[in-house]
Design a protein around this motif. Structure first.
Motif, mmCIF file in Angstrom:
data_model
loop_
_atom_site.group_PDB
_atom_site.id
_atom_site.type_symbol
_atom_site.label_atom_id
_atom_site.label_comp_id
_atom_site.label_asym_id
_atom_site.label_seq_id
_atom_site.Cartn_x
_atom_site.Cartn_y
_atom_site.Cartn_z
ATOM 1 N N CYS A 75 33.951 33.224 39.883
ATOM 2 C CA CYS A 75 35.292 33.130 40.472
ATOM 3 C C CYS A 75 36.340 33.623 39.481
ATOM 4 N N ASN A 76 37.483 34.036 40.028
ATOM 5 C CA ASN A 76 38.552 34.529 39.166
ATOM 6 C C ASN A 76 39.888 33.893 39.529
ATOM 7 N N VAL A 77 40.829 33.997 38.605
ATOM 8 C CA VAL A 77 42.197 33.530 38.808
ATOM 9 C C VAL A 77 43.123 34.700 38.499
ATOM 10 N N VAL A 78 44.126 34.903 39.347
ATOM 11 C CA VAL A 78 45.113 35.959 39.129
ATOM 12 C C VAL A 78 46.256 35.363 38.315
ATOM 13 N N THR A 88 38.746 35.138 44.282
ATOM 14 C CA THR A 88 39.923 34.519 43.669
ATOM 15 C C THR A 88 40.070 33.087 44.172
ATOM 16 N N ARG A 89 40.366 32.182 43.249
ATOM 17 C CA ARG A 89 40.498 30.771 43.623
ATOM 18 C C ARG A 89 41.859 30.173 43.270
ATOM 19 N N ALA A 90 42.699 30.918 42.551
ATOM 20 C CA ALA A 90 44.020 30.394 42.211
ATOM 21 C C ALA A 90 44.895 31.519 41.683
ATOM 22 N N VAL A 91 46.203 31.257 41.710
ATOM 23 C CA VAL A 91 47.203 32.144 41.123
ATOM 24 C C VAL A 91 47.967 31.313 40.099
ATOM 25 N N LEU A 150 45.370 30.315 48.949
ATOM 26 C CA LEU A 150 45.057 29.932 47.579
ATOM 27 C C LEU A 150 46.145 29.029 46.991
ATOM 28 N N PRO A 151 45.785 28.160 46.072
ATOM 29 C CA PRO A 151 46.787 27.342 45.397
ATOM 30 C C PRO A 151 47.523 28.137 44.325
ATOM 31 N N LEU A 152 48.821 27.887 44.206
ATOM 32 C CA LEU A 152 49.616 28.453 43.121
ATOM 33 C C LEU A 152 49.807 27.378 42.064
ATOM 34 N N PHE A 160 36.657 25.715 48.147
ATOM 35 C CA PHE A 160 36.885 24.628 47.194
ATOM 36 C C PHE A 160 35.936 23.456 47.467
ATOM 37 N N PRO A 161 34.631 23.697 47.301
ATOM 38 C CA PRO A 161 33.641 22.666 47.631
ATOM 39 C C PRO A 161 33.758 21.402 46.790
#
Length: 431
Positions: free
Chosen positions: A104-107, A150-153, A180-182, A237-238
Motif C-alpha cells: 500500500c502507498n500514501v500520497v 493508495t490508503r491515505a493522503v 480515502l482519509p486525509l 481498511f480491513p
C-alpha cells in the motif's frame, strides 16, 4: 468539565477533559505515575480485556493523566477522540498503522519536515509501505497520484520549515472523492489557528513537543480522530472493518462506530507498537495547553513584525512567511487561518551556506536547536541539520535550500529579537 454550552477556545484549553480528582479533590490533573491498575474482580478484568468496558489496565495502553490530555486535544481539534503517544514521529506511524499494509502507498506533500520526508521515503519501506511525493499546490497531480493501492493522503497545515500553507479543503475534496482519509499534521498551526477537521480532514496529528507544550520540556505526539470517515465503505481498511482475530472476531467500526479509529489506536496500536506517552510528559503538555491561545497570539504578532523587517533588509534574499502581503499564499492564509499564519518561516541569507552558518553561530537570544514552537525564539540551518540527509533537489522542494535558515519566533520582546538578528546578520554578511 461537564457537558454544557458551546464554550470558547480559551475556556476549553483550560478545562476540557479535566475534573477534580475524585480521591483528593485536587484541582490540577494529578500525575498518575502507575504502571497498572487494580481490577474490581475477575469479571471486571475480563470485560476490560474484551473491550466491553472502558477503563485502565496498564499504562502502555491507558493512563488517567494521558486520558485527560487526549480528551483536551480532541476537544480543541473538534474530534471525537484522540490517542497520545511518545512523539510526533510516533503519531505519524500510529495514524498510518490501521490503514496500511504491504504493497500500500500514501500520497504525501513534498513540503514536509525533513525527518518526515525520511520517514516516508525510507523508513516505511521496512513495513512494505511506500509514499508518493507530490506538490500539493498542483491538485491535478495529487488526484493523479492516487491509485488502487493508495490508503491515505498526508500533508502539513503550515509546513515546516517554510511556513507554506496547504489548501486543506481542496485536498480534502480530492481524498473524499477517492474514498480515502486525509491526515493533516497540524503541529505548526495548532488548533488555535487552524481546525483541519472542519476543513475535511479525517485525522489530525501533532508533535505535542512543539506549541502545545510550548516550553521545550518533553516530547510527545497525538492522533485526533474526526469520527467522520466510513471505514466500512470499501474493503480497503480491513483493520477497522473486518473481524479482528486478536479480539475474537470483533469488528472495530461495527462495534465502536465513530470511535473505531481511536479504539483501534489504543487496543492494537499502543498495545503492539508500544509508543506510549508517559504521564509526566502528559502533565507538562496539559500545563502548556492552558496558555496556548495567549502564546499563539504573541508568537504570530512577533512573527509578522520580524518577517516584515527581514523582507526589507538588503542582507536577505527572500522571506517565506505566509503572513506577509507579498506572499503567494497570503490570500489562502487569510481565508483559512484568519488568526494568523503561525510563527514559523524561512529566510534566504545573502552569502549562501556559509553566511547561514555564521548567522546561527552569532545570535545571542535566538537558540540554535532542532526544535520549534518554544516560547523562546529558535533558529536552525536545515540543509546542515534537519534536512541534511536529503538531496539538494529534495531540500529545495521542502523549502530548505542551502542558503536558507528556519526561524521559530518566540514570545520575547520583539525589539530585542530584531536587534539580535541585526547584529548577527552584520557579522554573517560582512565582506
Amino acid at each position: 468539565m461537564t457537558d454544557g454550552p458551546n464554550y470558547g477556545f480559551d475556556t476549553l484549553q483550560v478545562h476540557a477533559g479535566a475534573r477534580p480528582d475524585p480521591a483528593t479533590g485536587a484541582r490540577q490533573t494529578p500525575i498518575y505515575q502507575s504502571t497498572s491498575y487494580v481490577f474490581r474482580d475477575a469479571d471486571h478484568a475480563a470485560a476490560l480485556f474484551n473491550l466491553q468496558e472502558v477503563g485502565y489496565i496498564y499504562s502502555r495502553l491507558t493512563n488517567p493523566t494521558v486520558a485527560v490530555l487526549q480528551e483536551r486535544i480532541a476537544t480543541l481539534e473538534g474530534g471525537v477522540g484522540a490517542v497520545c503517544c511518545s512523539s510526533g514521529h510516533a503519531a505519524q506511524i500510529m495514524s498510518l498503522f490501521p490503514l496500511m499494509g504491504p504493497g500500500c502507498n500514501v500520497v504525501v506533500s513534498t513540503r514536509l519536515y525533513g525527518g518526515s520526508i525520511t520517514q516516508f521515503s525510507q523508513t516505511i519501506k521496512r513495513f512494505g509501505w511506500s509514499a508518493t511525493f507530490v506538490d500539493f499546490d498542483d491538485t491535478d497531480a495529487v488526484a493523479a497520484a492516487i491509485d488502487d493501492d493508495t490508503r491515505a493522503v498526508f500533508c502539513e497545515s503550515v509546513s515546516n520549515p517554510g511556513g507554506y500553507v496547504t489548501d486543506i479543503p481542496a485536498i480534502a475534496a480530492i481524498a473524499d472523492k477517492a474514498g480515502l482519509p486525509l491526515i493533516v499534521d497540524n503541529t505548526s498551526a495548532t488548533p488555535y489557528l487552524c481546525r483541519p477537521i472542519e476543513m475535511g480532514a479525517t485525522l489530525v496529528v501533532h508533535s505535542t513537543t512543539k506549541y502545545l507544550t510550548g516550553s521545550g520540556t518533553v516530547t510527545g505526539g497525538c492522533v485526533v480522530d474526526s469520527g467522520k470517515f466510513d471505514w466500512s465503505q470499501s474493503d480497503k481498511f480491513p483493520s477497522l472493518s473486518a473481524p479482528e482475530p486478536a479480539y475474537h472476531g470483533l469488528k472495530f467500526h461495527e462495534t465502536f462506530g465513530e470511535l473505531a479509529f481511536t479504539f483501534h489506536g489504543i487496543a492494537i496500536g499502543l498495545r503492539d507498537l508500544g509508543m506510549t506517552m508517559n504521564p509526566q510528559g502528559a502533565h507538562y503538555t496539559l500545563l502548556g495547553i492552558e496558555t496556548l491561545s495567549l502564546r499563539m497570539d504573541r508568537h504570530v504578532a512577533n512573527a509578522k513584525k520580524i518577517a516584515a523587517w527581514l523582507e526589507k533588509d538588503d542582507r536577505i534574499e527572500k522571506v517565506t512567511y505566509a503572513g506577509l502581503e507579498s506572499s503567494p499564499y497570503a490570500e489562502r492564509a487569510g481565508k483559512l487561518y484568519p488568526k494568523g499564519a503561525g510563527a514559523l518561516f524561512t529566510c534566504a541569507v545573502k552569502g549562501g551556506y556559509d553566511a547561514c552558518i555564521k548567522l546561527v553561530d552569532n545570535l545571542e537570544i535566538f537558540s540554535h536547536v532542532a526544535n520549534l514552537g518554544d516560547t523562546r525564539s529558535l533558529i536552525i540551518h536545515p540543509a546542515s541539520t534537519t534536512h541534511r540527509q536529503l538531496t539538494e533537489e529534495q531540500q529545495e522542494a521542502a523549502g530548505a535550500a542551502p542558503d536558507t535558515v528556519r526561524l521559530s519566533i518566540g514570545i520575547e520582546t520583539v525589539e530585542d529579537l530584531l536587534a539580535d538578528l541585526d547584529q548577527a546578520l552584520n557579522k554573517a554578511t560582512a565582506a
